[in-house]
Design a protein around this motif. Sequence first.
Motif, PDB file in Angstrom:
ATOM      1  N   PHE A  27       0.703  -1.277   0.083  1.00  0.00           N
ATOM      2  CA  PHE A  27      -0.130  -0.021  -0.004  1.00  0.00           C
ATOM      3  C   PHE A  27       0.945   1.343   0.146  1.00  0.00           C
ATOM      4  O   PHE A  27       0.341   2.360  -0.364  1.00  0.00           O
ATOM      5  CB  PHE A  27      -1.089  -0.200   1.153  1.00  0.00           C
ATOM      6  CG  PHE A  27      -2.152   1.132   1.081  1.00  0.00           C
ATOM      7  CD1 PHE A  27      -3.070   0.931   0.364  1.00  0.00           C
ATOM      8  CD2 PHE A  27      -2.075   2.265   1.873  1.00  0.00           C
ATOM      9  CE1 PHE A  27      -4.019   1.741   0.071  1.00  0.00           C
ATOM     10  CE2 PHE A  27      -3.023   3.165   1.785  1.00  0.00           C
ATOM     11  CZ  PHE A  27      -3.976   2.917   0.767  1.00  0.00           C
ATOM     12  N   GLY A  28       2.247   1.154   0.579  1.00  0.00           N
ATOM     13  CA  GLY A  28       3.170   2.146   0.591  1.00  0.00           C
ATOM     14  C   GLY A  28       3.305   2.717  -0.898  1.00  0.00           C
ATOM     15  O   GLY A  28       3.340   3.946  -1.123  1.00  0.00           O
ATOM     16  N   ALA A  32       2.450   6.383  -2.182  1.00  0.00           N
ATOM     17  CA  ALA A  32       3.526   7.252  -2.692  1.00  0.00           C
ATOM     18  C   ALA A  32       2.969   7.684  -4.047  1.00  0.00           C
ATOM     19  O   ALA A  32       3.465   9.061  -4.564  1.00  0.00           O
ATOM     20  CB  ALA A  32       4.736   6.435  -2.887  1.00  0.00           C
ATOM     21  N   SER A  33       2.527   6.825  -5.055  1.00  0.00           N
ATOM     22  CA  SER A  33       1.886   7.271  -6.385  1.00  0.00           C
ATOM     23  C   SER A  33       0.639   8.443  -6.197  1.00  0.00           C
ATOM     24  O   SER A  33       0.710   9.218  -7.049  1.00  0.00           O
ATOM     25  CB  SER A  33       1.368   6.089  -7.103  1.00  0.00           C
ATOM     26  OG  SER A  33       0.834   6.468  -8.277  1.00  0.00           O
ATOM     27  N   LEU A  34       0.145   8.024  -5.189  1.00  0.00           N
ATOM     28  CA  LEU A  34      -1.168   9.116  -5.161  1.00  0.00           C
ATOM     29  C   LEU A  34      -0.519  10.536  -4.580  1.00  0.00           C
ATOM     30  O   LEU A  34      -1.110  11.532  -5.388  1.00  0.00           O
ATOM     31  CB  LEU A  34      -1.977   8.574  -3.878  1.00  0.00           C
ATOM     32  CG  LEU A  34      -2.971   9.537  -3.286  1.00  0.00           C
ATOM     33  CD1 LEU A  34      -4.281   9.611  -4.503  1.00  0.00           C
ATOM     34  CD2 LEU A  34      -3.615   9.145  -2.034  1.00  0.00           C
ATOM     35  N   VAL A  35       0.354  10.354  -3.870  1.00  0.00           N
ATOM     36  CA  VAL A  35       1.013  12.033  -3.599  1.00  0.00           C
ATOM     37  C   VAL A  35       1.726  12.385  -4.872  1.00  0.00           C
ATOM     38  O   VAL A  35       1.814  13.514  -5.115  1.00  0.00           O
ATOM     39  CB  VAL A  35       1.851  11.799  -2.220  1.00  0.00           C
ATOM     40  CG1 VAL A  35       2.758  13.015  -2.059  1.00  0.00           C
ATOM     41  CG2 VAL A  35       1.173  11.371  -0.840  1.00  0.00           C
ATOM     42  N   LYS A  36       2.730  11.453  -5.266  1.00  0.00           N
ATOM     43  CA  LYS A  36       3.533  12.058  -6.314  1.00  0.00           C
ATOM     44  C   LYS A  36       2.800  12.449  -7.705  1.00  0.00           C
ATOM     45  O   LYS A  36       2.971  13.334  -8.185  1.00  0.00           O
ATOM     46  CB  LYS A  36       4.369  11.062  -6.680  1.00  0.00           C
ATOM     47  CG  LYS A  36       5.429  11.265  -7.879  1.00  0.00           C
ATOM     48  CD  LYS A  36       6.406  10.046  -8.191  1.00  0.00           C
ATOM     49  CE  LYS A  36       7.068  10.396  -9.375  1.00  0.00           C
ATOM     50  NZ  LYS A  36       7.809   9.338 -10.038  1.00  0.00           N
ATOM     51  N   ASP A  37       1.854  11.670  -8.075  1.00  0.00           N
ATOM     52  CA  ASP A  37       1.172  11.921  -9.322  1.00  0.00           C
ATOM     53  C   ASP A  37      -0.147  12.660  -9.369  1.00  0.00           C
ATOM     54  O   ASP A  37      -0.534  13.035 -10.365  1.00  0.00           O
ATOM     55  CB  ASP A  37       0.902  10.453 -10.212  1.00  0.00           C
ATOM     56  CG  ASP A  37       2.113   9.340 -10.398  1.00  0.00           C
ATOM     57  OD1 ASP A  37       2.927  10.043 -10.598  1.00  0.00           O
ATOM     58  OD2 ASP A  37       1.933   8.363 -10.265  1.00  0.00           O
ATOM     59  N   ILE A  38      -0.664  12.646  -7.944  1.00  0.00           N
ATOM     60  CA  ILE A  38      -2.196  13.490  -7.927  1.00  0.00           C
ATOM     61  C   ILE A  38      -1.910  14.576  -7.369  1.00  0.00           C
ATOM     62  O   ILE A  38      -2.169  15.821  -7.541  1.00  0.00           O
ATOM     63  CB  ILE A  38      -3.234  12.593  -7.611  1.00  0.00           C
ATOM     64  CG1 ILE A  38      -3.343  11.531  -8.537  1.00  0.00           C
ATOM     65  CG2 ILE A  38      -4.331  13.256  -7.084  1.00  0.00           C
ATOM     66  CD1 ILE A  38      -4.248  10.364  -8.202  1.00  0.00           C
ATOM     67  N   ALA A  78      -2.862  10.856   3.807  1.00  0.00           N
ATOM     68  CA  ALA A  78      -3.427   9.934   2.910  1.00  0.00           C
ATOM     69  C   ALA A  78      -3.604   8.575   3.764  1.00  0.00           C
ATOM     70  O   ALA A  78      -4.807   8.099   3.879  1.00  0.00           O
ATOM     71  CB  ALA A  78      -2.488   9.692   1.898  1.00  0.00           C
ATOM     72  N   VAL A  79      -2.583   8.425   4.669  1.00  0.00           N
ATOM     73  CA  VAL A  79      -2.641   7.038   5.386  1.00  0.00           C
ATOM     74  C   VAL A  79      -3.720   7.144   6.631  1.00  0.00           C
ATOM     75  O   VAL A  79      -4.525   6.488   6.609  1.00  0.00           O
ATOM     76  CB  VAL A  79      -1.132   6.495   5.989  1.00  0.00           C
ATOM     77  CG1 VAL A  79      -1.608   5.671   7.020  1.00  0.00           C
ATOM     78  CG2 VAL A  79      -0.400   6.215   4.977  1.00  0.00           C
TER      79      VAL A  79
END
Length: 130
Positions: A27-28, A32-38, A78-79
């Motif tokens: 899930f990390g 991380a993708s949620l933070v970096k890409d969105i 997010a977590v």
Amino acid sequence: MLKGFRDFVLRGNVLDLAVGVIIGGAFGTVVASLVKDIFTPFIGNLVGKPDFSAIQYNHIMIGNFLNALIAFLMVAAAVYFFIVVPANALMARFHKPVPDTPPATKVCPECLSDIPIAAKRCSHCTQLVA
């Protein structure tokens, strides 16, 4: 020797921890993708600068630290909002209220010590208690 190892591995805490580490690692990547890409491009569009790494003070890379700090705060948020809050709500739904158990002791009116509920006389001061 192997029986002890099997008992250790099959205890609930060890299995829960192993599952938690595996799921957490998987899930990390998602977070991380949620933070970096969105989140980061969205904040970059609002602020006008998607990257703070160019900010320096006497060759100290303050901008990289700001990037890491902002990424950490967004990952933690997010977590918290996508895992902790829903998990707590789900666990609260499944836990049934525990019935109150009646007290096993009462207070002696004379010496204020705790005595069993069924006692007719205090064992400390020998006062009659009804």
